[in-house]
Design an enzyme around this catalytic site. Structure first.
Site, PDB file in Angstrom:
ATOM      1  N   GLU A 171       0.518  -1.641   0.341  1.00 29.43           N
ATOM      2  CA  GLU A 171       0.175  -0.072   0.253  1.00 29.43           C
ATOM      3  C   GLU A 171       0.641   1.110   0.511  1.00 29.43           C
ATOM      4  OE1 GLU A 171      -3.152  -0.352   2.849  1.00 29.43           O
ATOM      5  OE2 GLU A 171      -4.072  -2.049   2.188  1.00 29.43           O
ATOM      6  N   GLU A 358      -5.079  -8.767   1.263  1.00 31.61           N
ATOM      7  CA  GLU A 358      -5.555  -8.198   1.788  1.00 31.61           C
ATOM      8  C   GLU A 358      -7.622  -8.255   1.665  1.00 31.61           C
ATOM      9  OE1 GLU A 358      -4.769  -5.225   4.727  1.00 31.61           O
ATOM     10  OE2 GLU A 358      -2.449  -5.692   4.046  1.00 31.61           O
TER      11      GLU A 358
HETATM   12  C1  BGC Z   1      -3.169  -2.695   5.984  1.00 27.16           C
HETATM   13  C2  BGC Z   1      -3.088  -4.064   7.459  1.00 27.16           C
HETATM   14  C3  BGC Z   1      -4.412  -3.160   7.607  1.00 27.16           C
HETATM   15  C4  BGC Z   1      -5.490  -3.137   7.607  1.00 27.16           C
HETATM   16  C5  BGC Z   1      -6.837  -3.146   8.282  1.00 27.16           C
HETATM   17  C6  BGC Z   1      -4.636  -2.397   5.571  1.00 27.16           C
HETATM   18  O1  BGC Z   1      -4.026  -1.122   5.626  1.00 27.16           O
HETATM   19  O2  BGC Z   1      -2.258  -2.810   4.856  1.00 27.16           O
HETATM   20  O3  BGC Z   1      -1.737  -4.002   7.696  1.00 27.16           O
HETATM   21  O4  BGC Z   1      -4.321  -3.856   9.455  1.00 27.16           O
HETATM   22  O5  BGC Z   1      -5.046  -2.619   6.470  1.00 27.16           O
HETATM   23  O6  BGC Z   1      -6.440  -1.416   8.496  1.00 27.16           O
END
Ligand code: BGC
Length: 451
Positions: A171, A358
């Site tokens: 990110e 993610e």
């Molecule tokens: C990040 C994580 C974070 C998740 C939830 C993403 O932006 O890569 O490190 O915990 O979102 O906020």
């Protein structure tokens, strides 16, 4: 999607079902075995920066408990695990002397995963640059690119024979804009020119690292970058709001996707940022667009925007649609967004292989009197997103894996420990782990390879 509610939809063979974490969020052991200070160690010690004054000193203590955590991964049948390496364990001062203990730790972690039949996906940079480098300007200093290359070199020389999936950055938008424009993340700088410079150097360091990872790998090596992308929608049908969509898309999505896939920054955003755009050397874009093997996409929510002249930077603000459902982060639950985003990236950027690196949700989980965590809302969130991702696959999107954020509840940056994203519950005082209902549900998804 209702018509599919009772049927199992199957995912492609060898689909990587996984879960993700990041070093600072889970490891703890912040000053053990030679680890140097990172900007998050420093930021957490700066009063007022992190909720409740929380810090990652211990976090989930995974540095010591990784074997047990891998057992839990096996228990829920994970096929892949995405984690990040703490740069300051390898180079405590960011450059110069290598800390062998740090390299050995990640070697043990990787070997244990492989012995357990779990594929490691390794992120080099998940936000924790060594503080010593920050003292020299951090990501706003062009020299940092060279230090990042040295770091990529050391790590991939050690692990390149066993790790086949590498992610250079996590990110870069967050690092650039939350770290250097709004300042709500480390290092807490608030300056647009700095943020844009940082975004350029992050992308450049990505391109440079790709070449190094390639050299130290073999024919199985696959390299990518993870972007936080969002599908963007107008708050109304007005021309102004539609224009706002284009601008926000340029700011969040195209500013990163275009240089990587097209070797150019979007013209409209160059014009908008104007004199805040850093020096871009002729060879930079060629480097940034070095061929990669996959794109990592982090998707949590969509963005709805309206024109807003009061907002100096982009002239827009985001809107929270009423009547929608929200997670504990106050992020709208919008599964259709993952489908539309995947299709859009597929169509506009050369049909890349994609991993959802993610996706997940925070909810206020509670342990019930039987010691169980019934997190039905998370199951629903994941299920609805899996189904939309599956639709995208049916439409030809080359989605090859899916990582739930997160394996376990952990340090949620500026929110400290107040937000729980895990498939596994972390009881911080005792470091007890409890697999939540969502974790047991996910196990079944993985074993069926379908929903
Ligand atoms: C990040 C994580 C974070 C998740 C939830 C993403 O932006 O890569 O490190 O915990 O979102 O906020």
């Amino acid at each position: 999607m209702n018509e599919k509610a009772n049927k199992t939809v199957r995912f492609p063979e060898n689909f990587f079902w996984g879960a993700a974490t990041a070093a600072y969020q889970i490891e703890g052991a912040y000053n053990e075995n030679g680890k140097g200070e990172s900007i998050w160690d420093r930021f957490c010690r700066t009063p007022g920066k992190v909720q409740d004054g929380d810090r990652g000193d211990i976090a989930c203590d995974s540095y010591h408990r990784y074997r047990n955590d891998i057992k839990l991964m096996k228990e829920i049948s994970l096929k892949a695990y995405r984690f990040s390496i703490a740069w300051s364990r390898i180079f405590p001062q960011g450059k110069g002397q290598v800390n062998q203990d740090g390299l050995d730790f990640y070697e043990r972690l990787v070997d244990e995963l492989l012995d357990s039949g779990i594929e490691p996906f390794v992120t080099l940079y998940h936000w924790d640059i060594p503080q010593a480098l920050q003292g020299k300007g951090g990501w706003a200093n062009r020299d940092t690119i060279g230090y990042f290359k040295d770091y990529a070199e050391e790590v991939s020389r050690k692990l390149g024979d066993r790790v086949h999936f590498w992610i250079t950055h996590n990110e870069p938008w967050v690092v650039s804009f939350l770290g250097h424009h709004s300042g709500i993340h480390a290092p807490g700088i608030k300056n647009l020119s700095t943020a844009l410079k940082v975004s350029h150097y992050l992308l450049l360091s990505h391109g440079e690292a790709v070449a190094i990872l390639r050299d130290n790998g073999d024919e199985k090596t696959r390299i990518g970058i993870t972007l936080n992308l969002s599908s963007v929608y107008p708050a109304s049908e007005s021309e102004e709001d539609k224009k706002a969509v284009k601008i926000f898309d340029g700011h969040l999505n195209r500013w990163f996707l275009d240089p990587i896939y097209k070797g150019s920054y979007p013209e409209d955003m160059l014009a908008l940022y104007d004199d805040k755009v850093p020096e871009i050397r002729a060879e930079d874009l060629e480097r940034i667009s070095t061929k990669i093997d996959f794109l990592g996409v982090n998707y949590y929510t969509r963005t709805v925007v309206k024109a807003d002249k009061k907002e100096a930077l982009l002239g827009l603000s985001s809107v929270k649609p009423s009547g929608a459902e929200y997670t504990e982060m106050n992020w709208e639950i919008y599964p259709l967004g993952i489908y539309e985003l995947l299709k859009r990236v597929h169509n506009d950027y050369d049909e890349p292989v994609i991993y959802i690196t993610e996706n997940g949700a925070a909810f206020p989980d509670k342990i019930d009197k039987n010691g169980r965590i019934n997190d039905e809302p998370r199951i629903k969130y994941l299920k609805d997103h899996f189904l939309q991702a599956h639709r995208a696959i049916e439409d030809g999107v080359k989605l090859s894996g899916y990582f739930v954020w997160s394996l376990l509840d952990n340090f949620e940056w500026a929110h400290g420990y107040s937000k729980r994203f895990g498939l596994i519950y972390t009881d911080y005082p005792t470091q007890t782990r409890i697999i939540k209902d969502s974790g047991w549900w996910y196990k079944k998804v993985i074993e069926k390879n379908g929903v």
